[in-house]
Design a protein around this motif. Structure first.
Motif, mmCIF file in Angstrom:
data_model
loop_
_atom_site.group_PDB
_atom_site.id
_atom_site.type_symbol
_atom_site.label_atom_id
_atom_site.label_comp_id
_atom_site.label_asym_id
_atom_site.label_seq_id
_atom_site.Cartn_x
_atom_site.Cartn_y
_atom_site.Cartn_z
ATOM 1 N N ALA A 123 0.804 -1.066 -0.036
ATOM 2 C CA ALA A 123 0.040 0.106 0.005
ATOM 3 C C ALA A 123 0.862 1.084 -0.114
ATOM 4 O O ALA A 123 0.478 2.248 -0.741
ATOM 5 N N ASP A 124 1.853 1.325 0.880
ATOM 6 C CA ASP A 124 2.807 2.390 0.978
ATOM 7 C C ASP A 124 3.552 2.759 -0.533
ATOM 8 O O ASP A 124 3.547 3.708 -0.883
ATOM 9 N N LYS A 147 -6.346 -6.483 -2.489
ATOM 10 C CA LYS A 147 -6.402 -7.558 -1.405
ATOM 11 C C LYS A 147 -5.217 -7.691 -0.542
ATOM 12 O O LYS A 147 -4.971 -8.013 0.478
ATOM 13 N N GLY A 148 -4.066 -7.290 -1.278
ATOM 14 C CA GLY A 148 -2.801 -7.688 -0.796
ATOM 15 C C GLY A 148 -2.186 -6.358 -0.211
ATOM 16 O O GLY A 148 -0.832 -6.464 -0.095
ATOM 17 N N ALA A 149 -2.721 -5.266 -0.141
ATOM 18 C CA ALA A 149 -2.255 -4.076 0.136
ATOM 19 C C ALA A 149 -1.510 -3.973 1.661
ATOM 20 O O ALA A 149 -0.500 -3.313 1.555
ATOM 21 N N ALA A 150 -1.651 -4.990 2.546
ATOM 22 C CA ALA A 150 -0.789 -5.062 3.802
ATOM 23 C C ALA A 150 0.511 -5.937 3.502
ATOM 24 O O ALA A 150 1.336 -6.204 4.313
ATOM 25 N N SER A 151 0.500 -6.622 2.298
ATOM 26 C CA SER A 151 1.596 -7.367 2.193
ATOM 27 C C SER A 151 2.960 -6.811 2.221
ATOM 28 O O SER A 151 3.142 -5.652 1.857
ATOM 29 N N LYS A 208 5.948 -10.989 -6.015
ATOM 30 C CA LYS A 208 6.399 -10.486 -4.773
ATOM 31 C C LYS A 208 6.839 -8.841 -5.664
ATOM 32 O O LYS A 208 7.462 -9.085 -6.384
ATOM 33 N N MET A 209 6.682 -7.711 -4.573
ATOM 34 C CA MET A 209 6.861 -6.598 -5.010
ATOM 35 C C MET A 209 8.153 -6.182 -4.504
ATOM 36 O O MET A 209 8.399 -6.354 -3.196
ATOM 37 N N MET A 210 9.136 -5.866 -5.167
ATOM 38 C CA MET A 210 10.519 -5.677 -4.908
ATOM 39 C C MET A 210 11.114 -4.334 -5.132
ATOM 40 O O MET A 210 10.706 -3.708 -6.159
ATOM 41 N N LEU A 211 11.852 -3.754 -4.407
ATOM 42 C CA LEU A 211 12.690 -2.570 -4.870
ATOM 43 C C LEU A 211 14.190 -2.986 -4.802
ATOM 44 O O LEU A 211 14.677 -3.535 -4.089
ATOM 45 N N GLY A 212 14.827 -2.441 -5.799
ATOM 46 C CA GLY A 212 16.245 -2.829 -5.964
ATOM 47 C C GLY A 212 16.390 -4.311 -6.785
ATOM 48 O O GLY A 212 15.219 -5.088 -6.817
ATOM 49 N N CYS A 213 17.553 -4.289 -7.050
ATOM 50 C CA CYS A 213 17.810 -5.990 -7.628
ATOM 51 C C CYS A 213 19.537 -6.023 -7.118
ATOM 52 O O CYS A 213 20.068 -5.031 -6.697
ATOM 53 N N ALA A 214 19.827 -7.321 -7.600
ATOM 54 C CA ALA A 214 21.313 -7.632 -7.371
ATOM 55 C C ALA A 214 21.918 -7.828 -8.904
ATOM 56 O O ALA A 214 21.414 -8.255 -9.922
#
Length: 185
Positions: free
Chosen positions: A51-52, A64-68, A123-129
Motif C-alpha cells: 500500500a505504501d 487484497k494484498g495492500a498489507a503485504s 512479490k513486489m521488490m525494490l532494487g535488484c542484485a
C-alpha cells in the motif's frame, strides 16, 4: 547451450556475511556476457507495505494484498520497482525467466495489482542484485553461493524468515550442517 544460472536460484552459504546477502536466496533472471542480474526473494523491507509503495506512485491501495510486505531485491537501483511473478506473462515489460516465473517492471502490472487484476502469485521488490562479467562465476568458485533450481511456488510464497532454510531442505541439505568455512575441490 543452456544457461546454467538463468531460472535458477543462488543460495548464500553461511560464510557470506554481507548484510545485503546473508542467508539470501536470489532468483536469477539474466546471465550473459554483460554480467548477471537477479532478485533477492527473502529480504523484507521492514515497515513498508505494498500500500505504501502504491500510494507513493499515485495508485489507490485498496487491493487484497495492500498489507503485504515489500522486498529488497538487492543493493542495485534501490528505487527501481520490480515484480517477480507467476503467470500471466503478457505485461508490457515482462521477462519470462522460466515457464512459471517472470519479471516485470512496467506500470501496467502495478496498476493491475492495485485493482486485484494482476498475477495471483507475486512479490513486489525494490532494487535488484547485479554482478559484473565473471564476478558471479568467481563467487561460486569461492563457495559463496550454491546454485539450484527452486520451484516457483517456493520462491513466490515462502515466508521470508523461512525461505533460506526451506530452499536448502529442498536441496537435501540440512542448514545446521553447513560449515562456515568451506574448501574447494
Amino acid at each position: 547451450m543452456t544457461n546454467p544460472f538463468v531460472g535458477k536460484s543462488l543460495v548464500a552459504m553461511p560464510r557470506l556475511d554481507d548484510p545485503w546477502f546473508s542467508r539470501s536466496v536470489v532468483c536469477m533472471a539474466i546471465h550473459d556476457a554483460g554480467g548477471s542480474f537477479g532478485l533477492v526473494v527473502n529480504n523484507r523491507v521492514h515497515g513498508l507495505s505494498e500500500a505504501d509503495v502504491l500510494l507513493s506512485i499515485g495508485l489507490p491501495a485498496q487491493h487484497k494484498g495492500a498489507a503485504s510486505p515489500v522486498f529488497c531485491g538487492g543493493p542495485v537501483r534501490e528505487d527501481g520497482l520490480f515484480i517477480l511473478h507467476g503467470p500471466p506473462f503478457d505485461w508490457k515489460s515482462c521477462l519470462p525467466i522460466t515457464p512459471y516465473v517472470g519479471l516485470s517492471f512496467s506500470r501496467d502490472i502495478v496498476e493491475a495489482i492495485a485493482k486485484d487484476k494482476g498475477p495471483q502469485h507475486y512479490k513486489m521488490m525494490l532494487g535488484c542484485a547485479g554482478w559484473s562479467p565473471g564476478q558471479l562465476e568467481d563467487e561460486i568458485c569461492e563457495n559463496t553461493w550454491l546454485v539450484h533450481a527452486v520451484p516457483a511456488d517456493l520462491l513466490l510464497s515462502c515466508p521470508a524468515e523461512r525461505c533460506w532454510d526451506e530452499v536448502l531442505l529442498k536441496m537435501g541439505i540440512r542448514p545446521e550442517f553447513l560449515a562456515l568455512d568451506g574448501g574447494t575441490a
